[in-house]
Design an enzyme around this catalytic site. Structure first.
Site, short mmCIF file in Angstrom:
data_model
loop_
_atom_site.label_atom_id
_atom_site.label_comp_id
_atom_site.label_asym_id
_atom_site.label_seq_id
_atom_site.Cartn_x
_atom_site.Cartn_y
_atom_site.Cartn_z
N ASP A 260 -0.34 5.18 0.66
CA ASP A 260 -0.68 6.16 1.70
C ASP A 260 -0.76 5.53 3.09
O ASP A 260 -1.50 4.57 3.29
CB ASP A 260 -2.04 6.81 1.39
CG ASP A 260 -2.00 7.64 0.12
OD1 ASP A 260 -0.89 8.01 -0.30
OD2 ASP A 260 -3.07 7.91 -0.44
N ASP B 192 0.86 -1.18 0.00
CA ASP B 192 0.00 0.00 0.00
C ASP B 192 0.90 1.24 0.00
O ASP B 192 2.06 1.17 0.41
CB ASP B 192 -0.86 -0.04 1.27
CG ASP B 192 -1.68 1.21 1.45
OD1 ASP B 192 -2.32 1.65 0.47
OD2 ASP B 192 -1.69 1.76 2.57
N ASP C 246 -1.98 -0.53 5.82
CA ASP C 246 -2.45 0.07 7.08
C ASP C 246 -3.97 0.27 7.14
O ASP C 246 -4.49 0.69 8.16
CB ASP C 246 -1.79 1.44 7.30
CG ASP C 246 -2.37 2.49 6.37
OD1 ASP C 246 -2.59 2.18 5.17
OD2 ASP C 246 -2.64 3.62 6.83
C1 2M8 Z 1 -7.59 8.59 -1.59
O1 2M8 Z 1 -7.10 7.35 -1.16
C2 2M8 Z 1 -6.70 7.20 0.21
C3 2M8 Z 1 -6.03 5.84 0.34
O2 2M8 Z 1 -6.04 5.24 1.56
C4 2M8 Z 1 -7.85 7.34 1.20
O3 2M8 Z 1 -8.95 6.81 1.00
O4 2M8 Z 1 -7.59 7.99 2.22
C5 2M8 Z 1 -7.66 8.58 -3.12
O5 2M8 Z 1 -8.45 9.64 -3.55
C6 2M8 Z 1 -6.29 8.72 -3.76
O6 2M8 Z 1 -6.43 8.85 -5.15
C7 2M8 Z 1 -5.56 9.92 -3.18
O7 2M8 Z 1 -4.24 9.99 -3.67
C8 2M8 Z 1 -5.52 9.81 -1.67
C9 2M8 Z 1 -4.85 11.01 -1.05
O8 2M8 Z 1 -4.73 10.86 0.33
O9 2M8 Z 1 -6.84 9.69 -1.14
MG MG Z 2 -3.11 3.19 3.37
MG MG Z 3 -4.41 2.84 0.22
#
Ligand code: 2M8
Ligand code: MG
Ligand code: MG
Length: 279
Positions: A8, A6, A216
């Protein structure tokens, strides 16, 4: 060996998107020829600059929670894949449901059920930046969705249950990332996409790889259950993972520090096993 990860909150810091604590391990894995495969909610458009920054341009990626898979030439199959049309030569597979259908059904259920939520494509660029901490370009690329739509839920848990049930009738489901809910096809998840890639690796190389997975968020659970060695990175969610035969390691640290901790844990294990075997 394969590393599936993963981004983020795992390889990238949840807030700053920094990955410097993971750099020494990324360099080592590259030197050893171990593919590091991003498995993310991010879009294909976001992956282009990110893969460059991470030095992962020669490995596959899984984007939009499994709805989009990108294969570099070395992972392609002469008979099964059409040559890559992207300017980076990647072959792109769309495994899920088209974004136009997702949008249309979200409109229908919002009206019929009278529930309140905001889709990512209904937010202004400034709102996306505010919510995610991404810069102008990053926010723009995050909105270029092909097979999944992030949304902010602004209603009760009871309304969420009704909404979830209605989506199921359309062949859609909800999964949860670090910040957003994501609407995707029922058969789409990070686990299915991971299994598909592991299958492709085995078909091309004639051997089944040992796989490590790191994540995570709740949306990472199917991936963590599809790999041999799982790492749950400490984050904002409590993850209930059914570990595979080799087990599961939970990190003490968060984000890229936890990522390095998890990779080191499993590598240490295999080093110990190798030493024991050669003794
Ligand atoms: C969104 O994805 C993250 C992944 O865990 C989330 O749901 O918090 C998506 O919109 C992704 O495209 C974007 O880069 C990310 C930014 O924090 O948020
Ligand atoms: Mg994540
Ligand atoms: Mg993710």
């Amino acid at each position: 060996r394969l590393v599936l990860t993963d981004l983020d909150g795992s390889l990238l810091d949840h807030d700053s998107y920094d990955f410097s604590p993971a750099k020494p391990w990324l360099a080592r894995l590259k030197e050893w020829g171990v593919p590091v495969i991003p498995v993310t909610s991010k879009t294909r458009a976001e992956m282009l600059p990110l893969r460059e920054a991470l030095g992962l341009t020669a490995t596959p990626f899984i984007a939009e929670n499994g709805a989009v898979i990108g294969l570099p030439p070395s992972w392609c199959h002469a008979r099964l894949d059409r040559p890559g049309s992207g300017r980076d030569g990647m072959v792109i597979k769309h495994t899920g449901v088209d974004i136009g259908f997702i949008h249309a059904r979200l409109d229908v259920w919002r009206q019929r059920l009278g529930v309140a939520f905001t889709r990512m494509d209904e937010l202004s660029l400034d709102e996306v930046k505010e919510l995610t901490g991404l810069d102008d370009e990053g926010a723009r690329l995050a909105c270029l969705r092909e097979g999944s739509e992030p949304l902010i839920w602004q209603d009760s848990d009871e309304a969420l249950a009704r909404f979830r049930h209605s989506l199921e009738g359309d062949g859609l489901r909800l999964t949860r990332g670090g910040r957003f809910w994501h609407v995707i096809g029922v058969a789409t998840d990070k686990g299915n996409a991971t299994e598909w890639l592991i299958g492709r690796f085995s078909a091309l190389r004639g051997k089944h790889p040992l796989s490590i997975g790191l994540g995570d968020g709740p949306n990472d659970i199917p991936m963590l259950e599809a790999v041999d060695q799982a790492v749950v990175i400490r984050g904002c969610h409590q993850l209930d993972v059914e570990p595979s035969a080799q087990g599961l390691y939970r990190t003490r640290q968060r984000g890229p520090l936890g990522w390095a901790e998890g990779v080191a844990y499993w590598w240490g294990q295999s080093d110990r096993r190798l030493t024991a075997e050669t003794r």
